[in-house]
Each structure stands twice: as C-alpha cells, then as structure tokens.
Design a protein around this motif. Structure first.
Motif, PDB file in Angstrom:
ATOM      1  N   GLU A  72       0.744  -1.221  -0.146  1.00 56.73           N
ATOM      2  CA  GLU A  72      -0.006   0.135  -0.127  1.00 56.73           C
ATOM      3  C   GLU A  72       0.803   1.394   0.212  1.00 56.73           C
ATOM      4  OE1 GLU A  72      -2.377  -0.344   3.402  1.00 56.73           O
ATOM      5  OE2 GLU A  72      -3.337  -1.996   2.576  1.00 56.73           O
ATOM      6  N   THR A  73       1.999   1.355   0.540  1.00 59.18           N
ATOM      7  CA  THR A  73       2.778   2.288   0.751  1.00 59.18           C
ATOM      8  C   THR A  73       4.000   2.603  -0.126  1.00 59.18           C
ATOM      9  OG1 THR A  73       4.456   1.399   2.360  1.00 59.18           O
ATOM     10  CG2 THR A  73       2.500   2.474   3.373  1.00 59.18           C
ATOM     11  N   SER A  74       4.165   1.566  -1.349  1.00 56.26           N
ATOM     12  CA  SER A  74       5.392   1.685  -1.904  1.00 56.26           C
ATOM     13  C   SER A  74       4.772   2.227  -3.250  1.00 56.26           C
ATOM     14  CB  SER A  74       5.810   0.120  -2.346  1.00 56.26           C
ATOM     15  OG  SER A  74       4.767  -0.654  -2.662  1.00 56.26           O
ATOM     16  N   GLY A  75       3.760   2.268  -3.622  1.00 55.98           N
ATOM     17  CA  GLY A  75       3.240   2.806  -4.817  1.00 55.98           C
ATOM     18  C   GLY A  75       3.128   1.706  -6.182  1.00 55.98           C
ATOM     19  N   GLY A  76       2.589   2.023  -7.141  1.00 56.45           N
ATOM     20  CA  GLY A  76       2.763   1.174  -8.377  1.00 56.45           C
ATOM     21  C   GLY A  76       1.486   0.463  -8.528  1.00 56.45           C
ATOM     22  N   GLY A  77       1.392  -0.216  -9.579  1.00 59.93           N
ATOM     23  CA  GLY A  77      -0.143  -1.044  -9.526  1.00 59.93           C
ATOM     24  C   GLY A  77      -0.246  -2.335  -9.094  1.00 59.93           C
ATOM     25  N   PRO A  78      -0.989  -3.101  -9.294  1.00 59.66           N
ATOM     26  CA  PRO A  78      -1.259  -4.398  -8.669  1.00 59.66           C
ATOM     27  C   PRO A  78      -0.213  -5.477  -9.044  1.00 59.66           C
ATOM     28  CG  PRO A  78      -3.229  -3.682  -9.550  1.00 59.66           C
ATOM     29  CD  PRO A  78      -2.254  -2.738  -9.917  1.00 59.66           C
ATOM     30  N   TRP A  79       0.231  -5.400 -10.209  1.00 56.80           N
ATOM     31  CA  TRP A  79       1.468  -6.425 -10.745  1.00 56.80           C
ATOM     32  C   TRP A  79       2.614  -6.114 -10.038  1.00 56.80           C
ATOM     33  CZ3 TRP A  79       6.034  -5.673 -13.022  1.00 56.80           C
ATOM     34  CH2 TRP A  79       6.861  -6.611 -13.246  1.00 56.80           C
ATOM     35  N   ALA A  84       6.847  -6.586  -5.992  1.00 57.19           N
ATOM     36  CA  ALA A  84       7.761  -6.278  -4.799  1.00 57.19           C
ATOM     37  C   ALA A  84       7.278  -6.534  -3.289  1.00 57.19           C
ATOM     38  CB  ALA A  84       7.339  -4.536  -4.844  1.00 57.19           C
ATOM     39  N   ARG A  85       5.981  -7.018  -3.221  1.00 59.78           N
ATOM     40  CA  ARG A  85       5.477  -7.514  -1.758  1.00 59.78           C
ATOM     41  C   ARG A  85       6.373  -8.829  -1.515  1.00 59.78           C
ATOM     42  NH1 ARG A  85       1.904 -10.797   0.322  1.00 59.78           N
ATOM     43  NH2 ARG A  85       0.567 -10.184   2.010  1.00 59.78           N
ATOM     44  N   SER A  86       6.448  -9.649  -2.442  1.00 62.70           N
ATOM     45  CA  SER A  86       6.963 -10.931  -2.181  1.00 62.70           C
ATOM     46  C   SER A  86       8.654 -10.758  -2.013  1.00 62.70           C
ATOM     47  CB  SER A  86       7.213 -11.713  -3.469  1.00 62.70           C
ATOM     48  OG  SER A  86       5.848 -12.098  -3.648  1.00 62.70           O
ATOM     49  N   ALA A  87       9.364  -9.697  -2.811  1.00 61.83           N
ATOM     50  CA  ALA A  87      10.827  -9.246  -2.597  1.00 61.83           C
ATOM     51  C   ALA A  87      10.950  -8.842  -1.131  1.00 61.83           C
ATOM     52  CB  ALA A  87      11.295  -8.346  -3.570  1.00 61.83           C
ATOM     53  N   PHE A  88      10.120  -7.797  -0.616  1.00 55.00           N
ATOM     54  CA  PHE A  88       9.965  -7.143   0.547  1.00 55.00           C
ATOM     55  C   PHE A  88      10.145  -8.269   1.799  1.00 55.00           C
ATOM     56  CE2 PHE A  88       7.090  -6.173   4.260  1.00 55.00           C
ATOM     57  CZ  PHE A  88       7.825  -5.333   4.750  1.00 55.00           C
TER      58      PHE A  88
END
Length: 230
Positions: A72-79, A84-88
């Motif tokens: 939610e805070t990193s920006g960008g679209g769903p893809w 990015a979520r998995s890498a985080f």
C-alpha cells in the motif's frame, strides 16, 4: 494545541451623542480581530498512533499485514505490488534472523506504519552493499556497537509530504525509537540511486549524505548511503 488570539482593545472614554443626532446611539464598531494561527494538522499526531515492537514470533504472525502495508505504501499497480511485496517479505525474513533485529509497528485500529533494522558490529556480513561507502569514523562506531542499520521505513504517503520536520511525524518517531532502543549514535541506510522520492523523504526526516558526499561526488554504484545522527 491552544491558539492565543489577541484580546480586543478596550477604551475608558465615555460615549457622547452629538447635538441634533439620532437619539438612538450608534453602536461602537467591534474591532476586527486578526485571525490567529490555525492549529497544525499533522499526518501523524501522537494520539491514535501507538508505536510498539514486535517479537520475532509476532513478526512471523504479522507477515501478511506487513506485506499488505508495504504494498500500500510503495506505490505502483497491482502487478508491481505482488512482485515487490514478495521481495520485501524475503528481505524482511533475512533481516529478522540477524542478532538484535527489531521491528516497530505503528497502529490505531489497523497497522499504519513500520520500521526495522539491526545493530552492527565491526565485521560482516552486515556490510554487503556498504563496501567502500563507510568512512573510518562509522566503522569505529560499528566496532563499538553504536552503529545501527535501518533497513526500511514504511509509512503512508502523507507522512512523506506533511510536517516532515516535526518530532511527532510518524517516520521520525519510528526511526528515533529504533536508535534509542539500541543506544545507537548513528544510523545508516541504503537507497537505490534511482529512488529519488525515498531519498527526498529521508532527507526531510533528518537523514543526510555523508561528509563530502554530493550527488556528483558519490561513489559509483546502484545505491546511495544516507546517515542519521541520534
């Protein structure tokens, strides 16, 4: 916050009706008050934003929520969020295994922010990515146990844009708490050279380039190193 507005001026001169004037007295005009300063509206006032640490077990239990917060805070679209979520979450899991790791969350009725990192010693492997960047002064602090790596600060976009210089700004509260909890003198962090928004936000929260480091003189590489004094 109490706003101190100037008091209306008073006079002791009695009212006199001019001869031949309307018997109804003309009221004395009410002095116009200059508007006082508006109460500050902050992105992260102290009330309603509880900051607390999570244990490693609690971090594991909250991975889903932490991943959602990052997305939610990193920006960008769903893809981009999914990738990015998995890498985080992979980076977070790796950091959580480091000695002294701490993750702070801010919450109201839901998770509103987080920050995490770990203290460092005089030897690796914490230095991956920092090679060639840190001056001797910071290496000596690391050897004394007073250097802290802040791996991430994740807060809503409004915290990046509003009242960045206020001590109660949520990002400032989180980073200060990490340093205080570990009696650290200085924090360091790595930011992708192309991530101008994050660099700008960190600098607005008190982070700085290292001495003699400017965008033109920074060592070549994919990252910038920023430092924060306690």
């Amino acid at each position: 916050m109490t706003v101190n507005a100037p008091a209306a001026p008073t006079t002791t001169e009695p009212f006199r009706r001019p001869v031949g004037s309307d018997p109804t007295p003309t009221p004395t005009p009410t002095p116009t008050r200059k508007p006082g300063p508006r109460p500050e509206r902050g992105s992260s006032p102290r009330e309603g934003q509880r900051v607390r640490p999570l244990t490693r077990r609690q971090v594991e239990d909250h991975l889903q929520e932490l991943g959602d917060l990052y997305a939610e805070t990193s920006g960008g679209g769903p893809w981009a969020w999914n990738q990015a979520r998995s890498a985080f979450l992979r980076r977070l899991a790796a950091d959580a295994r480091r000695p002294g790791f701490e993750l702070l969350i801010a919450e109201t009725t839901a998770l509103t922010g987080c920050a995490y990192g770990f203290p460092v010693g005089g030897d690796g492997p914490w230095w991956e990515g920092f090679d060639g960047y840190l001056p001797g002064r910071l290496l000596r602090l690391a050897a004394s146990g007073r250097l802290f790596v802040i791996s991430g600060i994740h807060v809503p976009s409004r915290v990046r844009k509003q009242n960045q210089d206020r001590a109660w700004n949520l990002a400032r509260r989180l980073q200060k708490r990490l340093l205080t909890d570990h009696d650290a003198a200085v924090a360091v962090t790595l930011v992708k050279r192309s991530d101008h928004k994050t660099v700008e936000a960190l600098r607005s929260w008190g982070w700085r380039y290292m001495e003699g480091d400017t965008p033109r003189t920074a060592p070549l590489g994919p990252f910038r190193v920023l430092v924060l004094d306690a």
